[in-house]
Scaffold this active site. Sequence first.
Site, mmCIF file in Angstrom:
data_model
loop_
_atom_site.group_PDB
_atom_site.id
_atom_site.type_symbol
_atom_site.label_atom_id
_atom_site.label_comp_id
_atom_site.label_asym_id
_atom_site.label_seq_id
_atom_site.Cartn_x
_atom_site.Cartn_y
_atom_site.Cartn_z
ATOM 1 N N SER A 47 27.515 -16.953 8.169
ATOM 2 C CA SER A 47 28.436 -17.026 7.266
ATOM 3 C C SER A 47 29.446 -17.836 8.294
ATOM 4 C CB SER A 47 29.365 -16.339 6.321
ATOM 5 O OG SER A 47 29.438 -15.185 7.285
ATOM 6 N N HIS A 160 23.628 -12.945 3.857
ATOM 7 C CA HIS A 160 23.089 -12.348 5.208
ATOM 8 C C HIS A 160 22.399 -11.869 3.928
ATOM 9 C CE1 HIS A 160 27.167 -11.876 7.543
ATOM 10 N NE2 HIS A 160 26.330 -12.662 7.492
ATOM 11 N N GLN A 168 29.774 -10.054 0.764
ATOM 12 C CA GLN A 168 28.777 -10.125 2.235
ATOM 13 C C GLN A 168 28.590 -8.860 2.770
ATOM 14 O OE1 GLN A 168 29.653 -13.257 4.845
ATOM 15 N NE2 GLN A 168 29.643 -11.860 6.177
ATOM 16 N N GLU A 169 29.786 -7.873 2.539
ATOM 17 C CA GLU A 169 29.737 -6.716 3.436
ATOM 18 C C GLU A 169 30.482 -5.949 2.600
ATOM 19 O OE1 GLU A 169 30.842 -7.450 7.144
ATOM 20 O OE2 GLU A 169 29.275 -9.500 7.411
ATOM 21 N N GLU A 210 22.326 -7.129 8.724
ATOM 22 C CA GLU A 210 23.192 -6.159 9.369
ATOM 23 C C GLU A 210 22.431 -4.846 9.051
ATOM 24 O OE1 GLU A 210 27.264 -7.300 9.058
ATOM 25 O OE2 GLU A 210 27.215 -9.411 9.981
ATOM 26 N N GLU A 288 38.245 -7.823 4.593
ATOM 27 C CA GLU A 288 38.370 -9.549 4.786
ATOM 28 C C GLU A 288 37.750 -10.197 4.379
ATOM 29 O OE1 GLU A 288 35.515 -8.315 8.029
ATOM 30 O OE2 GLU A 288 34.304 -10.440 8.540
ATOM 31 N N LYS A 340 35.618 -11.972 17.390
ATOM 32 C CA LYS A 340 34.212 -12.289 17.539
ATOM 33 C C LYS A 340 34.726 -13.450 18.845
ATOM 34 C CE LYS A 340 32.983 -12.980 12.752
ATOM 35 N NZ LYS A 340 32.208 -13.605 11.820
ATOM 36 N N SER A 367 34.276 -7.705 16.316
ATOM 37 C CA SER A 367 33.716 -7.954 15.704
ATOM 38 C C SER A 367 31.842 -8.395 16.742
ATOM 39 C CB SER A 367 33.511 -8.211 14.306
ATOM 40 O OG SER A 367 32.324 -8.826 13.914
ATOM 41 N N HIS A 368 31.077 -8.167 15.735
ATOM 42 C CA HIS A 368 29.392 -8.714 16.241
ATOM 43 C C HIS A 368 29.196 -9.500 15.369
ATOM 44 C CE1 HIS A 368 27.531 -6.392 12.115
ATOM 45 N NE2 HIS A 368 28.605 -6.893 11.965
ATOM 46 N N ARG A 369 28.288 -10.646 15.795
ATOM 47 C CA ARG A 369 27.343 -11.697 14.822
ATOM 48 C C ARG A 369 26.467 -11.012 13.966
ATOM 49 N NH1 ARG A 369 30.730 -16.581 15.361
ATOM 50 N NH2 ARG A 369 30.307 -16.239 13.253
ATOM 51 N N SER A 370 26.347 -11.837 12.878
ATOM 52 C CA SER A 370 24.938 -11.341 11.830
ATOM 53 C C SER A 370 23.755 -11.824 12.571
ATOM 54 C CB SER A 370 24.490 -12.074 10.825
ATOM 55 O OG SER A 370 24.890 -13.238 11.058
ATOM 56 N N LYS A 391 33.348 -3.911 14.355
ATOM 57 C CA LYS A 391 32.802 -4.037 12.638
ATOM 58 C C LYS A 391 31.233 -4.177 13.624
ATOM 59 C CE LYS A 391 32.055 -7.672 10.255
ATOM 60 N NZ LYS A 391 32.378 -8.847 9.140
HETATM 61 O O1 LIG Z 1 31.615 -12.533 8.624
HETATM 62 C C1 LIG Z 1 31.283 -12.070 9.354
HETATM 63 O O2 LIG Z 1 32.218 -11.681 9.729
HETATM 64 C C2 LIG Z 1 29.874 -11.713 9.961
HETATM 65 C C3 LIG Z 1 30.044 -10.782 10.946
HETATM 66 O O3 LIG Z 1 29.684 -9.470 10.036
HETATM 67 O O4 LIG Z 1 28.928 -12.039 9.870
HETATM 68 P P1 LIG Z 1 28.160 -14.113 10.497
HETATM 69 O O5 LIG Z 1 28.239 -13.568 12.515
HETATM 70 O O6 LIG Z 1 27.244 -14.296 9.278
HETATM 71 O O7 LIG Z 1 29.689 -14.796 10.467
HETATM 72 MG MG LIG Z 2 33.271 -12.127 8.242
#
Ligand SMILES: O=C(O)[C@@H](CO)OP(=O)(O)O
Ligand SMILES: [Mg+2]
Length: 429
Positions: A47, A160, A168-169, A210, A288, A340, A367-370, A391
């Site tokens: 995303s 995801h 999404q989360e 994730e 978020e 990120k 933060s990580h990525r998906s 995250k």
């Molecule tokens: O939207 C988000 O915050 C991220 C990580 O959780 O997702 P993505 O890496 O797919 O952008």
């Molecule tokens: Mg996000």
Amino acid sequence: MLEGLDTSIEKIEAREILDSRGRPTIEAEVYLSGGAVGLAQVPSGASTGSFEAHELRDGDSSRYGGKGVLKAVINIEEKIVPTLVGMNALEQVAIDRTLIDLDGSANKANLGANAILAVSLATAKAAANALGTPLYRYLGGTLANVLPVPLMNVINGGAHADNNVDIQEFMIVPISAPTFAEALRWGSEVFASLSAVLKTRGLLTGVGDEGGYAPNLKSNREALDILMTAIEQAGYNAGDQVALALDVAATELFKDGQYIYDGAAHSPNAMIDYLVSLVNDYPIVSIEDGLSEDDWQTWKQLTEELGNRVQLVGDDLFVTNPTRLHKGIDLGVGNSILIKLNQIGTLTETLETIDLGKRNGYTSIISHRSGETEDTTIADLSVATRAGQIKTGSLSRSERIAKYNRLLRIEAELGEQAVYAGAIGFGPR
Ligand SMILES: O=C(O)[C@@H](CO)OP(=O)(O)O
Ligand SMILES: [Mg+2]
């Protein structure tokens, strides 16, 4: 330079590897003349915000179904190596500025933000290794002693997962644990309890990108109700001990000026009302991307409505970019920024963005990525910056758990010096 310590870059190797979705991404290894080596792997989002730095992919490559990233590897070998060899790995700002200049574009489209970041991070790791210092301490110094509150994504939806859930989360936040290790235990207990609750209701326990469960549900509220039950059945108080957080990823829901969720289109004002009602009904401490990446006016309204009650985090909105964060600060939009590394593409710019946020009262969530790798740099970064929040997904996939395990190791290494962010009010507001 320390006596007997040669930290000049001798060679750099780059290669294509696979991320946690089985798609190509890249890693780089930086070798220093004194013998130290640093390895870094770059993750990849699904995303992604439109304003992120450019992830260079081949597009026309037949490898891996046309999703190769070979050009980024070639750019490292042909353009970055000749420029960086001989530079001092301890001079991270100079290295990153050189990479930015060499690329020459506004969004790192020429060399690729993935190519640049792999080298930027591998350089920092090589430097830390040369000094015999753990990465968190190399980057953060003596005050790098705060372990972050994890925002654990235990129900996956949106881009995801292949289920019907819009948000999404859905995250659990073990906010008042005494230590990081305890926080992780609370999280894993709630995750186990969540599996039991889903099974009791006849819902599927397959996982998304994730590592959170990805069942089909009737509504976003059903996910929150299930989480409340899971927290309580695990023996925790929902709110005081384990709170909730959301990544709506609303850019993905935004079509023709309307937000599409729960099977219908809603106006931006209706979206605000919806988010307020969720905060009223559930112990949500952080939201978020509650609105789309360019819906600045509605974002401002949302901040006026909810900004003193919950953390409002810009991800697609700010994309770890100081210019976009500046705009948010000027307009009074949001009060927190998702960080990120690959959205901006160098370590230096990432640290500058965190600093800009800090100076203006914005919290940071590392933060990580998906699409992730086994690289655990973000764990160290979260401790180095005293961000107080990370995250990095759920408790069921090793590319996520690798970060949690790294934090356990850091906490053990710090011993008496370690402080859990939740215990000193550094977590989500
Ligand atoms: O939207 C988000 O915050 C991220 C990580 O959780 O997702 P993505 O890496 O797919 O952008
Ligand atoms: Mg996000």
